[in-house]
Design a protein around this motif. Sequence first.
Motif, short mmCIF file in Angstrom:
data_model
loop_
_atom_site.label_atom_id
_atom_site.label_comp_id
_atom_site.label_asym_id
_atom_site.label_seq_id
_atom_site.Cartn_x
_atom_site.Cartn_y
_atom_site.Cartn_z
N GLY A 243 -51.91 9.57 21.87
CA GLY A 243 -51.32 10.47 22.85
C GLY A 243 -51.43 11.91 22.35
N LEU A 244 -51.64 12.84 23.27
CA LEU A 244 -51.82 14.24 22.89
C LEU A 244 -50.48 14.98 22.90
CD1 LEU A 244 -55.07 15.19 24.85
CD2 LEU A 244 -54.84 14.33 22.51
N ASP A 245 -50.15 15.62 21.77
CA ASP A 245 -49.01 16.51 21.66
C ASP A 245 -49.54 17.95 21.61
OD1 ASP A 245 -47.30 14.38 21.59
OD2 ASP A 245 -46.91 14.48 19.43
N ILE A 246 -48.89 18.84 22.33
CA ILE A 246 -49.38 20.22 22.42
C ILE A 246 -48.30 21.20 21.99
CG2 ILE A 246 -50.26 22.02 23.95
CD1 ILE A 246 -51.49 19.86 25.67
N ALA A 247 -48.64 22.07 21.05
CA ALA A 247 -47.81 23.21 20.68
C ALA A 247 -48.42 24.44 21.33
CB ALA A 247 -47.74 23.36 19.17
N ASP A 248 -47.67 25.07 22.21
CA ASP A 248 -48.14 26.26 22.93
C ASP A 248 -47.13 27.37 22.69
OD1 ASP A 248 -49.14 28.16 24.62
OD2 ASP A 248 -48.80 27.04 26.48
N LEU A 249 -47.38 28.20 21.68
CA LEU A 249 -46.39 29.20 21.27
C LEU A 249 -46.21 30.32 22.29
CD1 LEU A 249 -47.07 29.51 17.44
CD2 LEU A 249 -45.53 27.96 18.67
N ALA A 250 -47.08 30.36 23.31
CA ALA A 250 -46.86 31.34 24.38
C ALA A 250 -45.70 30.93 25.29
CB ALA A 250 -48.14 31.50 25.21
N SER A 251 -45.25 29.70 25.19
CA SER A 251 -44.15 29.22 26.02
C SER A 251 -42.81 29.49 25.36
CB SER A 251 -44.32 27.72 26.30
OG SER A 251 -45.45 27.45 27.08
N TRP A 252 -42.57 30.72 25.00
CA TRP A 252 -41.34 31.05 24.27
C TRP A 252 -40.10 31.02 25.16
CZ3 TRP A 252 -38.87 35.37 26.08
CH2 TRP A 252 -39.63 36.26 26.84
N TRP A 253 -40.27 31.10 26.50
CA TRP A 253 -39.12 31.04 27.41
C TRP A 253 -38.85 29.61 27.87
CZ3 TRP A 253 -43.53 34.02 28.77
CH2 TRP A 253 -44.48 33.32 29.51
N SER A 254 -39.67 28.67 27.45
CA SER A 254 -39.58 27.30 27.92
C SER A 254 -39.46 26.38 26.71
CB SER A 254 -40.83 26.99 28.77
OG SER A 254 -40.84 25.67 29.22
N CYS A 255 -40.34 25.41 26.59
CA CYS A 255 -40.42 24.57 25.38
C CYS A 255 -41.86 24.63 24.88
CB CYS A 255 -40.03 23.13 25.69
SG CYS A 255 -40.11 22.04 24.25
N ALA A 256 -42.02 25.04 23.64
CA ALA A 256 -43.36 25.25 23.08
C ALA A 256 -43.99 23.97 22.54
CB ALA A 256 -43.31 26.31 21.98
N PHE A 257 -43.21 22.89 22.47
CA PHE A 257 -43.71 21.66 21.85
C PHE A 257 -43.55 20.52 22.85
CE2 PHE A 257 -42.26 24.57 18.64
CZ PHE A 257 -43.34 24.61 17.77
N ILE A 258 -44.69 20.03 23.39
CA ILE A 258 -44.67 19.09 24.50
C ILE A 258 -45.45 17.82 24.15
CG2 ILE A 258 -45.35 18.71 26.90
CD1 ILE A 258 -44.98 21.67 27.39
N GLN A 259 -44.84 16.70 24.44
CA GLN A 259 -45.47 15.38 24.29
C GLN A 259 -46.04 14.99 25.64
OE1 GLN A 259 -43.39 11.19 24.06
NE2 GLN A 259 -42.91 12.36 22.23
N THR A 260 -47.36 15.08 25.80
CA THR A 260 -47.99 14.82 27.09
C THR A 260 -48.22 13.33 27.30
OG1 THR A 260 -50.36 14.82 26.53
CG2 THR A 260 -49.25 16.98 26.69
N GLN A 261 -48.67 12.99 28.50
CA GLN A 261 -49.06 11.61 28.80
C GLN A 261 -50.58 11.46 28.82
OE1 GLN A 261 -47.33 8.78 29.14
NE2 GLN A 261 -45.48 9.87 28.51
N ASP A 262 -51.28 12.44 28.27
CA ASP A 262 -52.73 12.34 28.14
C ASP A 262 -53.07 11.64 26.83
OD1 ASP A 262 -52.96 13.70 30.50
OD2 ASP A 262 -53.31 15.64 29.56
N VAL A 263 -54.22 11.02 26.79
CA VAL A 263 -54.69 10.34 25.58
C VAL A 263 -56.07 10.88 25.23
CG1 VAL A 263 -55.74 8.41 26.84
CG2 VAL A 263 -55.00 8.09 24.47
N GLY A 264 -56.33 11.01 23.92
CA GLY A 264 -57.61 11.54 23.49
C GLY A 264 -57.73 11.56 21.99
N ARG A 265 -58.62 12.41 21.49
CA ARG A 265 -58.87 12.52 20.05
C ARG A 265 -58.92 14.00 19.68
NH1 ARG A 265 -61.03 7.42 18.42
NH2 ARG A 265 -61.67 6.20 20.25
N VAL A 266 -58.49 14.31 18.46
CA VAL A 266 -58.52 15.68 17.96
C VAL A 266 -59.34 15.70 16.67
CG1 VAL A 266 -57.16 17.65 17.18
CG2 VAL A 266 -56.24 16.13 18.94
#
Length: 291
Positions: A243-266
């Motif tokens: 499962g893909l986890d995304i850290a998006d530091l531009a989301s400072w007014w929201s939540c910058a660390f999101i556990q998505t429901q997408d699957v893939g490879r990094v």
Amino acid sequence: RCAPSRDYLDAIGIAPGEVTRSADIPHMPIELFKSRKVYCGTKEPELVFTSSTTGGDTPARHYVENTENYRQTLRKAFSLFYGRPENWSFYALLPCYLEREGSSLVWMADDLIRSGGGGFFLDEYEQLLECMAADSRPKILLGVSYALLDLAEQYAPRLRDTVVMETGGMKGRRTELPKEEFHRILCDAFGTDVIHSEYGMAELTSQAYSQGGNLFRCPPWMRVTTRDVNDPFDRLPAGSRGGLDIADLASWWSCAFIQTQDVGRVAADGAFEVEGRIDHSDIRGCNLLVQ
């Protein structure tokens, strides 16, 4: 300061002050954007984006405190991969997104069009092709997958000076195709060597881009990692499918660390592939084709 994130940390027994490594920051399940107001801005949000839905599902909401910060994040990320947006003409073929309110993708396309030129089109394929043929500038044709496939099958136009960029799936309008097959059909019809892709979602502030081969790269303030699909707290090494986890530091007014429901490879260098969605998760308008 973000109440849903704080409640989630409390529920899993994590004290933020005891987290000392970025790799140990828990990522909040993305489903909370549907049931909670994920927002910690200091004023009323200037923008509210909603996710696309199917079958009457509840949309997720992303509250954006500052429009200009959102715009600068979009333009900076785009410039890293394609140069200044004012040097491009953007032709947006996004019918299902234009037909609803609150689409972050439409907002993004509109801002890029205002920067460089181009326009939006629903199903006016002949008008789209006429406008593109008369435009001598470098062009980006940004389209939802099923609309690009319709254009390819009905007209098979040989495009010049054009980057073809797909985003979103078939939205229930066409049969889903494996990514490689879908890109091959578009390349053959449009006379291009590769198909580019944009990866984003309503809950994110930033976008990642693929310049071919379904391999996405992020701006430096965005990072993607994988987790075990059966244990969300088990981080996986580079190259593992999960499962893909995304850290998006531009989301400072929201939540910058999101556990998505997408699957893939990094990969070890941070580039990532999207292979589909985790079984039994909601089907919605992210940039992927279920295989």
